[in-house]
Design a protein around this motif. Structure first.
Motif, PDB file in Angstrom:
ATOM      1  N   PHE A  42      26.870  14.338 -48.085  1.00 42.38           N
ATOM      2  CA  PHE A  42      26.563  15.480 -48.930  1.00 42.38           C
ATOM      3  C   PHE A  42      25.596  16.444 -48.239  1.00 42.38           C
ATOM      4  O   PHE A  42      25.691  17.653 -48.422  1.00 42.38           O
ATOM      5  CB  PHE A  42      26.040  15.025 -50.290  1.00 42.38           C
ATOM      6  N   GLU A  43      24.694  15.866 -47.451  1.00 42.18           N
ATOM      7  CA  GLU A  43      23.806  16.736 -46.674  1.00 42.18           C
ATOM      8  C   GLU A  43      24.617  17.606 -45.722  1.00 42.18           C
ATOM      9  O   GLU A  43      24.320  18.786 -45.552  1.00 42.18           O
ATOM     10  CB  GLU A  43      22.773  15.901 -45.921  1.00 42.18           C
ATOM     11  N   ARG A  44      25.639  17.017 -45.100  1.00 49.81           N
ATOM     12  CA  ARG A  44      26.490  17.778 -44.176  1.00 49.81           C
ATOM     13  C   ARG A  44      27.256  18.856 -44.932  1.00 49.81           C
ATOM     14  O   ARG A  44      27.387  19.981 -44.447  1.00 49.81           O
ATOM     15  CB  ARG A  44      27.445  16.831 -43.450  1.00 49.81           C
ATOM     16  N   ALA A  45      27.752  18.551 -46.117  1.00 50.41           N
ATOM     17  CA  ALA A  45      28.473  19.545 -46.911  1.00 50.41           C
ATOM     18  C   ALA A  45      27.551  20.719 -47.265  1.00 50.41           C
ATOM     19  O   ALA A  45      27.965  21.875 -47.196  1.00 50.41           O
ATOM     20  CB  ALA A  45      29.024  18.905 -48.183  1.00 50.41           C
ATOM     21  N   ILE A  46      26.305  20.412 -47.598  1.00 43.33           N
ATOM     22  CA  ILE A  46      25.336  21.462 -47.931  1.00 43.33           C
ATOM     23  C   ILE A  46      25.016  22.290 -46.688  1.00 43.33           C
ATOM     24  O   ILE A  46      24.858  23.518 -46.771  1.00 43.33           O
ATOM     25  CB  ILE A  46      24.063  20.835 -48.540  1.00 43.33           C
ATOM     26  N   GLU A  47      24.944  21.614 -45.553  1.00 45.89           N
ATOM     27  CA  GLU A  47      24.699  22.328 -44.295  1.00 45.89           C
ATOM     28  C   GLU A  47      25.832  23.312 -44.015  1.00 45.89           C
ATOM     29  O   GLU A  47      25.598  24.445 -43.600  1.00 45.89           O
ATOM     30  CB  GLU A  47      24.588  21.296 -43.164  1.00 45.89           C
ATOM     31  N   LEU A  48      27.076  22.884 -44.273  1.00 44.61           N
ATOM     32  CA  LEU A  48      28.237  23.745 -44.050  1.00 44.61           C
ATOM     33  C   LEU A  48      28.332  24.862 -45.084  1.00 44.61           C
ATOM     34  O   LEU A  48      28.768  25.966 -44.770  1.00 44.61           O
ATOM     35  CB  LEU A  48      29.523  22.916 -44.063  1.00 44.61           C
ATOM     36  N   ASP A  49      27.948  24.546 -46.326  1.00 43.15           N
ATOM     37  CA  ASP A  49      28.014  25.543 -47.407  1.00 43.15           C
ATOM     38  C   ASP A  49      26.822  25.368 -48.337  1.00 43.15           C
ATOM     39  O   ASP A  49      26.879  24.582 -49.284  1.00 43.15           O
ATOM     40  CB  ASP A  49      29.317  25.388 -48.190  1.00 43.15           C
ATOM     41  N   PRO A  50      25.721  26.072 -48.080  1.00 45.69           N
ATOM     42  CA  PRO A  50      24.510  25.924 -48.892  1.00 45.69           C
ATOM     43  C   PRO A  50      24.693  26.306 -50.364  1.00 45.69           C
ATOM     44  O   PRO A  50      23.865  25.957 -51.196  1.00 45.69           O
ATOM     45  CB  PRO A  50      23.509  26.863 -48.219  1.00 45.69           C
ATOM     46  N   ASN A  51      25.794  26.989 -50.692  1.00 42.43           N
ATOM     47  CA  ASN A  51      26.046  27.397 -52.076  1.00 42.43           C
ATOM     48  C   ASN A  51      27.029  26.482 -52.794  1.00 42.43           C
ATOM     49  O   ASN A  51      27.550  26.829 -53.849  1.00 42.43           O
ATOM     50  CB  ASN A  51      26.553  28.846 -52.106  1.00 42.43           C
ATOM     51  N   PHE A  52      27.279  25.313 -52.252  1.00 41.11           N
ATOM     52  CA  PHE A  52      28.207  24.338 -52.825  1.00 41.11           C
ATOM     53  C   PHE A  52      27.439  23.508 -53.855  1.00 41.11           C
ATOM     54  O   PHE A  52      26.824  22.497 -53.531  1.00 41.11           O
ATOM     55  CB  PHE A  52      28.775  23.482 -51.698  1.00 41.11           C
ATOM     56  N   ALA A  53      27.453  23.960 -55.090  1.00 42.86           N
ATOM     57  CA  ALA A  53      26.652  23.352 -56.161  1.00 42.86           C
ATOM     58  C   ALA A  53      26.951  21.862 -56.339  1.00 42.86           C
ATOM     59  O   ALA A  53      26.040  21.049 -56.518  1.00 42.86           O
ATOM     60  CB  ALA A  53      26.872  24.096 -57.474  1.00 42.86           C
ATOM     61  N   LEU A  54      28.223  21.517 -56.293  1.00 40.80           N
ATOM     62  CA  LEU A  54      28.594  20.111 -56.511  1.00 40.80           C
ATOM     63  C   LEU A  54      28.032  19.198 -55.414  1.00 40.80           C
ATOM     64  O   LEU A  54      27.652  18.056 -55.691  1.00 40.80           O
ATOM     65  CB  LEU A  54      30.111  19.982 -56.607  1.00 40.80           C
ATOM     66  N   ALA A  55      27.935  19.691 -54.194  1.00 33.29           N
ATOM     67  CA  ALA A  55      27.352  18.875 -53.114  1.00 33.29           C
ATOM     68  C   ALA A  55      25.867  18.639 -53.359  1.00 33.29           C
ATOM     69  O   ALA A  55      25.361  17.533 -53.150  1.00 33.29           O
ATOM     70  CB  ALA A  55      27.577  19.545 -51.765  1.00 33.29           C
ATOM     71  N   HIS A  56      25.159  19.660 -53.843  1.00 35.21           N
ATOM     72  CA  HIS A  56      23.737  19.483 -54.177  1.00 35.21           C
ATOM     73  C   HIS A  56      23.590  18.447 -55.291  1.00 35.21           C
ATOM     74  O   HIS A  56      22.729  17.570 -55.240  1.00 35.21           O
ATOM     75  CB  HIS A  56      23.116  20.814 -54.614  1.00 35.21           C
ATOM     76  N   SER A  57      24.454  18.565 -56.295  1.00 34.11           N
ATOM     77  CA  SER A  57      24.419  17.631 -57.414  1.00 34.11           C
ATOM     78  C   SER A  57      24.722  16.209 -56.953  1.00 34.11           C
ATOM     79  O   SER A  57      24.045  15.253 -57.347  1.00 34.11           O
ATOM     80  CB  SER A  57      25.423  18.056 -58.481  1.00 34.11           C
ATOM     81  N   ALA A  58      25.724  16.062 -56.108  1.00 38.18           N
ATOM     82  CA  ALA A  58      26.099  14.737 -55.612  1.00 38.18           C
ATOM     83  C   ALA A  58      24.976  14.120 -54.777  1.00 38.18           C
ATOM     84  O   ALA A  58      24.716  12.917 -54.874  1.00 38.18           O
ATOM     85  CB  ALA A  58      27.385  14.831 -54.802  1.00 38.18           C
ATOM     86  N   LEU A  59      24.293  14.936 -53.995  1.00 40.60           N
ATOM     87  CA  LEU A  59      23.157  14.432 -53.225  1.00 40.60           C
ATOM     88  C   LEU A  59      22.070  13.931 -54.174  1.00 40.60           C
ATOM     89  O   LEU A  59      21.522  12.843 -53.996  1.00 40.60           O
ATOM     90  CB  LEU A  59      22.604  15.521 -52.301  1.00 40.60           C
ATOM     91  N   GLY A  60      21.788  14.712 -55.216  1.00 35.97           N
ATOM     92  CA  GLY A  60      20.813  14.275 -56.223  1.00 35.97           C
ATOM     93  C   GLY A  60      21.239  12.980 -56.890  1.00 35.97           C
ATOM     94  O   GLY A  60      20.418  12.083 -57.122  1.00 35.97           O
TER      95      GLY A  60
END
Length: 189
Positions: A1-19
């Motif tokens: 999920f950190e990598r997904a956020i790195e690729l797209d910082p506006n990917f809300a679901l990735a931030h949520s999944a990391l949390g």
């Protein structure tokens, strides 16, 4: 999920999944001291991007509980239940809040609803229901719940931990100790 956020910082679901990863670590007894802080930061970012994001809102209930904000947790879980009546996670959160409020019948209904919505949740519902039955000193029903979960995952650490607690309450201390030692040996963290 950190990598997904790195690729797209506006990917809300990735931030949520990391949390959610941080919250799950705490719920499973594997967390670190600042995991809830990390989770809240991730959920705040997710909700800033998408204020209606179910996953982040649902997981924030556990953050509220960890801070002692039960009224806020109760309000949010009931709102989510109205908005998402068939979401398994919402029923899990509702069951946890009800259990912490000692509203055991509501908690049992929520866990029942979970397994009706997704039979794959049998392990989680079984040890959560067993915990409530133990609180009520309904040991035979607790054991039946644990057996139901063990049919799917006999070595699940939570199934075994609650089995050990049940045996302890029944006075079978040596057997309870043996089970806990096995759980800790297999799951040292």
């Amino acid at each position: 999920f950190e990598r997904a956020i790195e690729l797209d910082p506006n990917f809300a679901l990735a931030h949520s999944a990391l949390g959610s990863c941080y919250v799950t670590r705490v719920l499973k007894g594997l967390g670190e001291a600042n995991d809830h802080d990390k989770a809240q930061a991730a959920f705040n970012k997710a909700l800033a991007l998408d204020p209606k994001l179910l996953e982040a809102r649902m997981q924030m209930i556990f953050i509220y509980l960890s801070r002692g904000e039960k009224p806020k947790a109760r309000t949010e879980v009931e709102l989510l239940r109205e908005e998402y009546p068939n979401d398994v996670g919402v029923h899990f959160a509702r069951g946890v809040v009800a259990r912490l409020d000692s509203d055991y019948e509501r908690a049992l209904r929520s866990f029942d609803r979970m397994v009706r919505l997704n039979p794959g949740e049998v392990v989680v519902t079984s040890y959560n229901r067993a915990r409530i039955f133990m609180y009520q000193r309904r040991f035979d029903e607790a054991l039946a719940e644990l057996e139901r979960g063990a049919e799917t995952e006999p070595d699940h650490p939570m199934i075994q931990t609650f089995r050990a607690r049940l045996l302890y309450y029944r006075g079978q201390i040596d057997e309870a100790t043996r089970i806990i030692e096995e759980v800790l040996e297999r799951n040292p963290r």
